[in-house]
Design a protein around this motif. Structure first.
Motif, PDB file in Angstrom:
ATOM      1  N   SER A   1       1.226  -1.485   0.105  1.00  0.00           N
ATOM      2  CA  SER A   1       0.242  -0.190   0.024  1.00  0.00           C
ATOM      3  C   SER A   1       0.594   0.893   0.057  1.00  0.00           C
ATOM      4  CB  SER A   1      -1.213   0.050   1.534  1.00  0.00           C
ATOM      5  OG  SER A   1      -2.189   0.783   1.462  1.00  0.00           O
ATOM      6  N   SER A   2       1.688   0.946   0.678  1.00  0.00           N
ATOM      7  CA  SER A   2       2.634   2.747   1.156  1.00  0.00           C
ATOM      8  C   SER A   2       3.332   2.651  -0.289  1.00  0.00           C
ATOM      9  CB  SER A   2       3.790   2.652   1.961  1.00  0.00           C
ATOM     10  OG  SER A   2       4.529   1.111   1.546  1.00  0.00           O
ATOM     11  N   LEU A   3       3.704   1.752  -1.357  1.00  0.00           N
ATOM     12  CA  LEU A   3       4.707   1.779  -2.657  1.00  0.00           C
ATOM     13  C   LEU A   3       3.305   2.764  -3.689  1.00  0.00           C
ATOM     14  CD1 LEU A   3       7.268  -0.840  -1.505  1.00  0.00           C
ATOM     15  CD2 LEU A   3       7.620   1.241  -1.651  1.00  0.00           C
ATOM     16  N   VAL A   4       2.598   2.114  -3.220  1.00  0.00           N
ATOM     17  CA  VAL A   4       1.338   1.502  -4.324  1.00  0.00           C
ATOM     18  C   VAL A   4       0.854   3.518  -4.313  1.00  0.00           C
ATOM     19  CG1 VAL A   4      -1.178   1.358  -5.271  1.00  0.00           C
ATOM     20  CG2 VAL A   4       0.460  -0.394  -4.308  1.00  0.00           C
ATOM     21  N   ALA A   5       1.325   3.940  -3.207  1.00  0.00           N
ATOM     22  CA  ALA A   5       0.644   5.703  -2.515  1.00  0.00           C
ATOM     23  C   ALA A   5       1.407   6.499  -3.580  1.00  0.00           C
ATOM     24  CB  ALA A   5       0.542   5.863  -1.228  1.00  0.00           C
ATOM     25  N   GLU A   6       3.150   5.840  -3.773  1.00  0.00           N
ATOM     26  CA  GLU A   6       4.367   6.607  -3.576  1.00  0.00           C
ATOM     27  C   GLU A   6       3.910   6.773  -5.327  1.00  0.00           C
ATOM     28  OE1 GLU A   6       8.221   6.187  -2.525  1.00  0.00           O
ATOM     29  OE2 GLU A   6       7.612   4.766  -0.830  1.00  0.00           O
ATOM     30  N   TRP A   7       3.969   5.587  -6.629  1.00  0.00           N
ATOM     31  CA  TRP A   7       3.167   6.205  -7.685  1.00  0.00           C
ATOM     32  C   TRP A   7       1.874   5.666  -8.543  1.00  0.00           C
ATOM     33  CZ3 TRP A   7       1.161   2.030 -11.436  1.00  0.00           C
ATOM     34  CH2 TRP A   7       0.111   0.835 -10.587  1.00  0.00           C
ATOM     35  N   LEU A   8       0.971   5.591  -7.757  1.00  0.00           N
ATOM     36  CA  LEU A   8      -0.642   5.599  -8.230  1.00  0.00           C
ATOM     37  C   LEU A   8      -1.429   6.601  -7.346  1.00  0.00           C
ATOM     38  CD1 LEU A   8      -2.495   4.135 -10.145  1.00  0.00           C
ATOM     39  CD2 LEU A   8      -2.863   2.717  -8.736  1.00  0.00           C
ATOM     40  N   LEU A   9      -1.716   6.371  -6.136  1.00  0.00           N
ATOM     41  CA  LEU A   9      -2.754   7.158  -5.399  1.00  0.00           C
ATOM     42  C   LEU A   9      -3.245   6.591  -4.028  1.00  0.00           C
ATOM     43  CD1 LEU A   9      -6.121   6.848  -8.040  1.00  0.00           C
ATOM     44  CD2 LEU A   9      -4.112   8.988  -7.494  1.00  0.00           C
ATOM     45  N   LYS A  10      -3.086   6.843  -2.960  1.00  0.00           N
ATOM     46  CA  LYS A  10      -3.238   7.104  -2.108  1.00  0.00           C
ATOM     47  C   LYS A  10      -4.349   5.791  -1.644  1.00  0.00           C
ATOM     48  CE  LYS A  10      -2.434  11.487  -0.435  1.00  0.00           C
ATOM     49  NZ  LYS A  10      -2.443  12.533   0.453  1.00  0.00           N
ATOM     50  N   ASN A  11      -4.268   5.053  -0.362  1.00  0.00           N
ATOM     51  CA  ASN A  11      -4.843   3.853  -1.045  1.00  0.00           C
ATOM     52  C   ASN A  11      -4.843   2.998   0.430  1.00  0.00           C
ATOM     53  OD1 ASN A  11      -3.219   1.905  -0.636  1.00  0.00           O
ATOM     54  ND2 ASN A  11      -1.773   2.790  -1.613  1.00  0.00           N
ATOM     55  N   ASP A  12      -5.790   2.134   0.564  1.00  0.00           N
ATOM     56  CA  ASP A  12      -6.117   1.738   1.679  1.00  0.00           C
ATOM     57  C   ASP A  12      -6.309   0.253   0.831  1.00  0.00           C
ATOM     58  OD1 ASP A  12      -8.758   1.401   0.716  1.00  0.00           O
ATOM     59  OD2 ASP A  12      -9.921   1.471   2.157  1.00  0.00           O
ATOM     60  N   PHE A  13      -4.717  -0.287   0.432  1.00  0.00           N
ATOM     61  CA  PHE A  13      -5.108  -1.799  -0.287  1.00  0.00           C
ATOM     62  C   PHE A  13      -4.528  -2.856  -0.165  1.00  0.00           C
ATOM     63  CE2 PHE A  13      -2.477  -4.252  -3.623  1.00  0.00           C
ATOM     64  CZ  PHE A  13      -3.514  -5.437  -4.243  1.00  0.00           C
ATOM     65  N   GLU A  14      -4.617  -3.790   0.000  1.00  0.00           N
ATOM     66  CA  GLU A  14      -4.396  -5.032   0.721  1.00  0.00           C
ATOM     67  C   GLU A  14      -4.295  -6.166  -0.369  1.00  0.00           C
ATOM     68  OE1 GLU A  14      -4.780  -6.868   5.058  1.00  0.00           O
ATOM     69  OE2 GLU A  14      -5.918  -4.597   4.391  1.00  0.00           O
ATOM     70  N   PRO A  15      -3.461  -6.567  -0.471  1.00  0.00           N
ATOM     71  CA  PRO A  15      -3.674  -7.945  -1.968  1.00  0.00           C
ATOM     72  C   PRO A  15      -4.373  -9.556  -1.123  1.00  0.00           C
ATOM     73  CG  PRO A  15      -1.388  -7.468  -0.514  1.00  0.00           C
ATOM     74  CD  PRO A  15      -2.252  -7.069   0.075  1.00  0.00           C
ATOM     75  N   ILE A  16      -5.889  -9.314  -1.455  1.00  0.00           N
ATOM     76  CA  ILE A  16      -6.398 -10.090  -0.474  1.00  0.00           C
ATOM     77  C   ILE A  16      -7.475 -10.110  -1.631  1.00  0.00           C
ATOM     78  CG2 ILE A  16      -7.903 -11.436   1.299  1.00  0.00           C
ATOM     79  CD1 ILE A  16      -5.540  -9.508   3.163  1.00  0.00           C
ATOM     80  N   VAL A  17      -7.535 -11.508  -2.239  1.00  0.00           N
ATOM     81  CA  VAL A  17      -8.871 -11.575  -2.937  1.00  0.00           C
ATOM     82  C   VAL A  17     -10.505 -11.164  -1.773  1.00  0.00           C
ATOM     83  CG1 VAL A  17     -10.035 -12.709  -4.121  1.00  0.00           C
ATOM     84  CG2 VAL A  17      -8.268 -13.251  -4.378  1.00  0.00           C
TER      85      VAL A  17
END
Length: 143
Positions: A32-48
């Protein structure tokens, strides 16, 4: 969605080879913290099945929230999530393919209806910028 509706949608495909390992690229796509650096702020977790949000710049008539749900997590190979905002119900799919000296990334953003030409054009522009940002984040020291 009926087959005819699916046949009438467009898919944006951008392919790029990064001089980084699949492991490094996977971390940039799923932490999530890396995704926020290149894409957008988020509360992502890689869980289906995980529902999450990206937060973009608010605009008139839009709070900037992109509602998403994780659809596929196949470590080091594929990541997919829904991308729903401003009437666009779409799917983003990242496919990682080991390549000589790095990793080939195929990004597909599908589900653009014929009346969403502006959204398609915006996504084409946006994803090019996002992937340029991803390259910078990778070069900046993702472990």
């Amino acid at each position: 969605m009926s087959n005819s509706a699916a046949e009438n949608t467009r898919t944006l495909v951008i392919e790029r080879t990064f001089a980084h390992s699949p492991e490094k690229l996977w971390r940039a796509l799923t932490e999530s913290s890396l995704v926020a650096e290149w894409l957008l702020k988020n509360d992502f977790e890689p869980i289906v099945g995980r529902k999450f949000r990206f937060h973009s710049q608010p605009m008139p008539q839009w709070d900037g929230a992109i509602d998403c749900e994780v659809l596929v997590v196949d470590p080091l190979k594929q990541l997919s999530y829904s991308w729903n905002a401003l009437g666009l119900e779409s799917v983003v799919l990242f496919t990682l393919i080991p390549a000589e000296g790095g990793t080939h990334l195929r990004m597909e953003h599908s589900g653009f209806r014929p009346d969403q030409q502006q959204a398609y054009g915006g996504a084409k522009y946006g994803w090019q910028n996002f992937l340029n940002n991803l390259e910078r984040v990778l070069h900046g020291g993702v472990k």
